[in-house]
Design an enzyme around this catalytic site. Structure first.
Site, mmCIF file in Angstrom:
data_model
loop_
_atom_site.group_PDB
_atom_site.id
_atom_site.type_symbol
_atom_site.label_atom_id
_atom_site.label_comp_id
_atom_site.label_asym_id
_atom_site.label_seq_id
_atom_site.Cartn_x
_atom_site.Cartn_y
_atom_site.Cartn_z
ATOM 1 N N HIS A 487 31.840 33.070 45.437
ATOM 2 C CA HIS A 487 33.200 32.917 44.892
ATOM 3 C C HIS A 487 34.059 32.140 45.889
ATOM 4 C CE1 HIS A 487 37.121 34.468 43.152
ATOM 5 N NE2 HIS A 487 37.473 34.283 44.414
ATOM 6 N N GLU A 488 34.014 32.549 47.163
ATOM 7 C CA GLU A 488 34.840 31.863 48.173
ATOM 8 C C GLU A 488 34.364 30.420 48.379
ATOM 9 O OE1 GLU A 488 37.534 33.154 48.846
ATOM 10 O OE2 GLU A 488 37.134 35.225 48.287
ATOM 11 N N HIS A 491 35.739 28.264 45.700
ATOM 12 C CA HIS A 491 37.144 27.872 45.841
ATOM 13 C C HIS A 491 37.287 26.461 46.433
ATOM 14 C CE1 HIS A 491 39.657 30.996 44.352
ATOM 15 N NE2 HIS A 491 39.189 31.939 45.148
ATOM 16 N N ASP A 551 35.226 32.666 40.260
ATOM 17 C CA ASP A 551 34.375 33.765 39.772
ATOM 18 C C ASP A 551 33.160 33.217 39.032
ATOM 19 O OD1 ASP A 551 35.749 35.959 40.702
ATOM 20 O OD2 ASP A 551 36.817 36.362 38.836
#
Length: 639
Positions: A487-488, A491, A551
């Site tokens: 998820h990170e 980003h 996500d």
């Protein structure tokens, strides 16, 4: 874990099938607005550290560095409740007197730089961060102030939440001013004037939805432009004094606010501004005073979030102490409860996820080669920070506590540290950026990607079950921390992160065709979530798009990594994915977050992203007619 779930229920609702039994019995603690996976971990860490720090205060545990010695003194001060009662409102008086001493704008202008360093409120905010066009150097940012209500949308005519909340805020502030020695009539006059000024500010600052769009953050203005925003305050003198230099450019995320500043700071509005400063100061500093002040100061926040009670005295004292010495506490927690072995293990897992992402980029069918190559380069340059920093930030060595014996109060120490922190922050202007600097302490149950630095950070606190454990299978770990890690990483390629290059510079590295395609895909994610019903309201697809993209990419990447392991178990993968989002919250909190939070509600994060993956349907034999079924054409796939 997979054996304890009635898998037939997953066809109807993944989240409820996994968490339903827990939801039936889970009780939200009276001093919380939520309970669940993240909250449980935070509560356990709090319990552990409160016990350790009680031993530290009593002498059973010895400080291991000078910063811990000062933390011990400060924690002793926050827990000296008798001293706080004895001091009463006296520690607040110098700051109230300073505001009351303002007769006109010139009085504020003459002391503006010192006023800002002291930590007193102003009708604008200055801070330091990486220059968005030159990420190796720190730049000055100028924004509008925060509002009394959570978001500018609350100030719209007919807003029902505001109609309920503003009277609660007014009542709380009236009580606080009375505790500070004001008559009820004087208090009401001040609060009425402050609320008038707040309503004047509201139309000119950004809403949460507007602020979530990083493409509109970079609005460079010259020093003269910013200084020319008002003829009532000498912003030029204040800025040059604060940063000890003359900036060519000031980055202004809220340009409309500075366009309106001259109309806000008028002679007629001076009494309103002065009252606004008083309200901000009294509400902001009350938690450091007596128990009456502290309890009263929580009334509005509790109404916003639906918490039934304020935190206990002891927990509030812990919050204050650990909040001020956050990195010192994080260093202690990381070294004692995480350690180097776990740090290396999780770092290896992050590298593995980065490599999975690279592989997926190499096989991507909708990106052109030039854009793909730049995306891989961005991953090659990605900074990875796991567990806790190597050393405590030097800032904390400057924190020297003035004990009660030497005449110090809790508030006087907090304000002294605030000044040190502000001076340290402004001294960074035009200096090289430190990419190793942590913006979260190691005892925080969270993780983040910083687009200006191109780094991902995983504090030690999140690196435990159900997110991660050596006792869990690889599929469970990938459904937990693996999805969080990816998820990170995602980003870096969401609608905001994708605007920044491998060095964290705002720089369009996409071809025109690829960018147009990506915007179409991002719009699909907006449309998928926009208007979904929740807590009697609806999800804002634009507000939540960046987190939803992350996500989706994160879960998809983690799934691929899980499938590459010899002990792959996709049922366990999806079940643990749903388990980490386990949450029960008050309706007030749920509705507040729908207005201001860039994340979608936990249940929707669990269900909707699983529905975007073909393997989810195959794993649980979900077919047309099942409630969780989503037609292939409607499954949103970006990364």
């Amino acid at each position: 874990m997979a054996n304890t779930i009635d898998e037939t229920k997953i066809k109807t609702d993944l989240y409820d099938a996994v968490n339903g039994d827990w939801l039936k019995t889970a009780v939200i603690p009276a001093d919380h607005s939520t309970t669940g996976g993240f909250t449980d971990l935070a509560d356990n860490i709090e319990k552990t550290l409160m016990s350790d720090f009680d031993d530290l205060r009593s002498g059973k545990l010895q400080p291991t560095n000078p910063e811990q010695t000062e933390f011990k003194k400060f924690y002793t001060l926050t827990t000296d409740f008798a001293k706080r009662e004895k001091d009463g409102s006296a520690p607040l008086k110098p700051f109230i007197d300073r505001i009351n001493g303002l007769n006109n704008y010139q009085d504020l202008s003459d002391q503006l730089a010192d006023w800002i360093l002291t930590g007193l409120p102003t009708p604008f905010s200055f801070d330091i961060d990486s220059d968005m066009k030159n990420s190796t150097t720190y730049a000055l940012f100028a924004s509008g102030p925060s509002l009394f209500l959570p978001d500018k949308t609350y100030y719209a005519e007919g807003n029902q939440a505001a109609a309920q909340l503003m009277p609660i805020f007014t009542n709380m502030m009236t009580q606080l001013f009375k505790l500070a020695g004001y008559t009820e009539d004087d208090a009401k006059t001040i609060i009425d004037q402050a609320e008038q000024f707040d309503r004047l500010i509201a139309p000119n600052v950004k809403s949460a939805e507007e602020g979530a769009d990083y493409s509109k953050m970079y609005n460079p203005r010259s020093l003269d432009d910013i200084a020319g925003s008002t003829d009532k305050l000498d912003l030029k003198a204040a800025i040059t004094a604060l940063i000890q230099g003359t900036p060519e450019v000031i980055i202004t995320p809220e340009p409309a606010y500075f366009d309106a500043l001259n109309q806000l700071l008028t002679d007629a509005n001076f009494p309103l501004l002065k009252s606004w400063l008083l309200v901000k100061t009294v509400s902001g500093l009350s938690s450091y005073l007596t128990e009456d002040f502290r309890q009263t100061s929580t009334i509005f926040g509790r109404a916003l979030s639906g918490r039934k009670e304020a935190r206990s005295q002891e927990k509030a004292a812990y919050d204050l102490a650990t909040g001020v010495f956050d990195q010192v506490v994080g260093d202690y927690y990381g070294r004692k409860y995480f350690g180097e072995a776990a740090k290396k293990d999780v770092h290896d897992m992050v590298v593995k996820m980065v490599n999975v992402y690279k592989k997926r980029l190499a096989n991507n069918t909708w990106l052109g080669k030039a854009t793909r190559d730049k995306a891989v380069l961005k991953l090659d340059k990605l900074g990875i920070q796991v567990g806790y920093p190597d050393a405590i930030t030097p800032l904390y060595s400057k924190f020297k506590v003035t004990t009660a014996e030497d005449g110090g109060s809790l508030l006087s120490n907090v304000m002294a540290f605030t000044r040190i922190r502000n001076e340290d922050e402004f001294s960074k202007w035009n200096q090289p950026v430190d990419r190793t600097r942590w913006e979260m302490s190691a005892n925080t149950v969270n993780a983040y990607f910083h687009p200006f630095h191109n780094i991902i950070v995983f504090p030690a606190a999140i690196l435990q079950a159900p997110f991660y454990s050596l006792k869990q299978s690889s599929s469970e770990n990938f459904g937990g921390i693996g999805a969080v890690i990816a998820h990170e990483i995602s980003h870096a390629f969401d609608n905001n992160g994708s605007l920044f290059d491998e060095y964290g510079n705002l720089n369009n590295w996409w071809t025109e065709a690829d960018n147009a395609h990506f915007k179409d895909l991002a719009q699909n994610m907006i449309d998928e979530f926009d208007g979904l019903p929740f807590a009697g309201q609806k999800v804002n697809g634009k507000l939540t798009v960046s987190e939803n993209i992350a996500d989706g990419g994160g879960l998809s990447c983690a799934l691929e990594a899980a499938k590459g392991e010899p002990d792959v178990d996709l049922k366990a993968f999806f079940i643990n994915w749903a388990a980490i989002w386990r949450s029960k919250a008050t309706k007030e909190r749920e509705q507040l977050l729908l207005s201001i939070d860039v994340h979608s509600p936990a249940k929707l994060r669990a269900n909707v992203q699983a529905q975007n993956l073909d393997d989810f349907f195959n794993t649980f034999d979900i077919t047309e007619g099942d409630a969780m079924y989503k037609a292939p054409a409607d499954r949103v796939k970006i990364w």
